[in-house]
Design an enzyme around this catalytic site. Sequence first.
Site, short mmCIF file in Angstrom:
data_model
loop_
_atom_site.label_atom_id
_atom_site.label_comp_id
_atom_site.label_asym_id
_atom_site.label_seq_id
_atom_site.Cartn_x
_atom_site.Cartn_y
_atom_site.Cartn_z
N THR A 69 -39.57 60.76 -78.52
CA THR A 69 -39.41 61.06 -77.09
C THR A 69 -39.49 62.56 -76.85
O THR A 69 -40.21 63.02 -75.94
CB THR A 69 -38.05 60.51 -76.60
OG1 THR A 69 -38.04 59.10 -76.85
CG2 THR A 69 -37.83 60.78 -75.13
N GLN A 172 -45.74 54.65 -83.73
CA GLN A 172 -45.83 53.32 -84.36
C GLN A 172 -46.77 53.29 -85.55
O GLN A 172 -46.62 52.46 -86.44
CB GLN A 172 -46.27 52.28 -83.31
CG GLN A 172 -45.25 52.01 -82.23
CD GLN A 172 -44.01 51.27 -82.73
OE1 GLN A 172 -44.02 50.63 -83.76
NE2 GLN A 172 -42.94 51.35 -81.96
N CYS A 326 -35.32 45.80 -67.37
CA CYS A 326 -34.48 45.37 -66.26
C CYS A 326 -34.25 46.58 -65.35
O CYS A 326 -33.68 47.58 -65.77
CB CYS A 326 -33.16 44.85 -66.80
SG CYS A 326 -32.20 44.04 -65.54
C1 LIG Z 1 -44.94 54.39 -79.07
C2 LIG Z 1 -43.58 55.02 -79.03
N1 LIG Z 1 -43.47 56.29 -78.59
C3 LIG Z 1 -42.28 56.90 -78.54
C4 LIG Z 1 -41.13 56.27 -78.92
C5 LIG Z 1 -39.84 57.00 -78.85
O1 LIG Z 1 -39.54 57.50 -80.12
P1 LIG Z 1 -38.03 57.95 -80.50
O2 LIG Z 1 -37.23 56.68 -80.50
O3 LIG Z 1 -38.17 58.56 -81.87
O4 LIG Z 1 -37.59 58.92 -79.47
C6 LIG Z 1 -41.20 54.95 -79.37
C7 LIG Z 1 -39.96 54.22 -79.75
O5 LIG Z 1 -39.72 53.11 -79.37
C8 LIG Z 1 -42.46 54.31 -79.43
O6 LIG Z 1 -42.58 53.05 -79.84
#
Ligand SMILES: Cc1ncc(COP(=O)(O)O)c(C=O)c1O
Length: 380
Positions: A69, A172, A326
């Site tokens: 994120t 991913q 949700c």
């Molecule tokens: C494609 C993708 N991008 C970003 C994230 C966020 O990553 P993080 O949980 O390390 O902040 C995720 C997590 O679910 C994800 O699947």
Amino acid sequence: MYFDNSATTKIDDDVLEAMLPWLKDDFGNASSVYSVGRKARVMVENAREELAHFINAHPAELIFTSGGTESNNTALKSCCVESKLVNTLLVSSIEHHAVLHPAEELARQGFSLHILPVDDYGFVQFREAAPFNSAQTLVSVMHANNETGAIQPLEALREVVPNAFLHTDAVQSFGKISFDMQRLQLDFATISAHKIHGPKGIGALFIRKGIDFKAHQQGGAQERNRRAGTESPALIAGFVTAARNAIGNMDARAAIMRERTVLLRNLLGIQIPQIHFNTPDNNENDILALPNIVNISFTDADRLDGEAILQAMDMRGVAVSNGSACVSGSVQPSHVLVAMNRPAAEGRAAVRFSVSKDTTDNEVRSAVQALAEIVAAMRE
Ligand SMILES: Cc1ncc(COP(=O)(O)O)c(C=O)c1O
């Protein structure tokens, strides 16, 4: 029976072992000049070098962050605001919210935002990017989608936008399929530890050498002034150990996961009528999806309740998820499935199975049996 490895994975024993010393005796701050600090610094820089090697990058091109994120937010916001590299963003319709939401925020601040559509199989329509081939544009397209597993052939995107800045969210795909910065010719890339049996709260951002990048998160001079905040040696030690395990065993792990998802597909197809596979099917010559994800929806979804399916699966000991959210008490369909032209009802009642190297055949059989019984009961 844990089938939600795309949400997060169980930390491996040797990953935890690698982290513990940095939480106990070797607790120093990697920016300190005395020995307990210098010891941490050496480990952090060795980890950076090894991680960079795994993606065919230079160590100076990687900064540690708190995860996917933060890396995504940093890439988009720094390009627009702090580094002032671009005035236009082009992102695909199936990006994770960690890309879509900062992009929407930047649009509210006046940056120009355009969305790249996908086809019915979840592949981004790269041709539509051609008008945005400009050095003032940042294009952000994920390497593999977290809901469907579809892999985007990023080399082809680079050919369409040779002049634009190119970012990919590889959260991913990192550790599961080849990810090579030289081959893909990216400017920015996001990776994270906790989808490959590493700890949560640690990731990295690749920033191509030569880019005049200014920190988005400001404060201390850590990460060569590109990301303020005390590095976490324990999380970094866990990250590099998990990445070493994933990349060193990539083919073997992929083969196991692929066997499980092939079995999942076969059993789901046999035991549950009226389903639609949202994950593209690999064939002999083409790897179109990650080895670990199978996403289905139900063509009679208006008769089913997606949340109730997940809860009933949980009661039977099976953890699965879907991409719906949700919002204010009502279930919003998955934006990924809607972008792929699935009806909204289907987008509210999808089921994503995501396996790991530890998932067994018997777990697959039990999970499909549980879903078949739950859906049959709801249909009645
Ligand atoms: C494609 C993708 N991008 C970003 C994230 C966020 O990553 P993080 O949980 O390390 O902040 C995720 C997590 O679910 C994800 O699947």
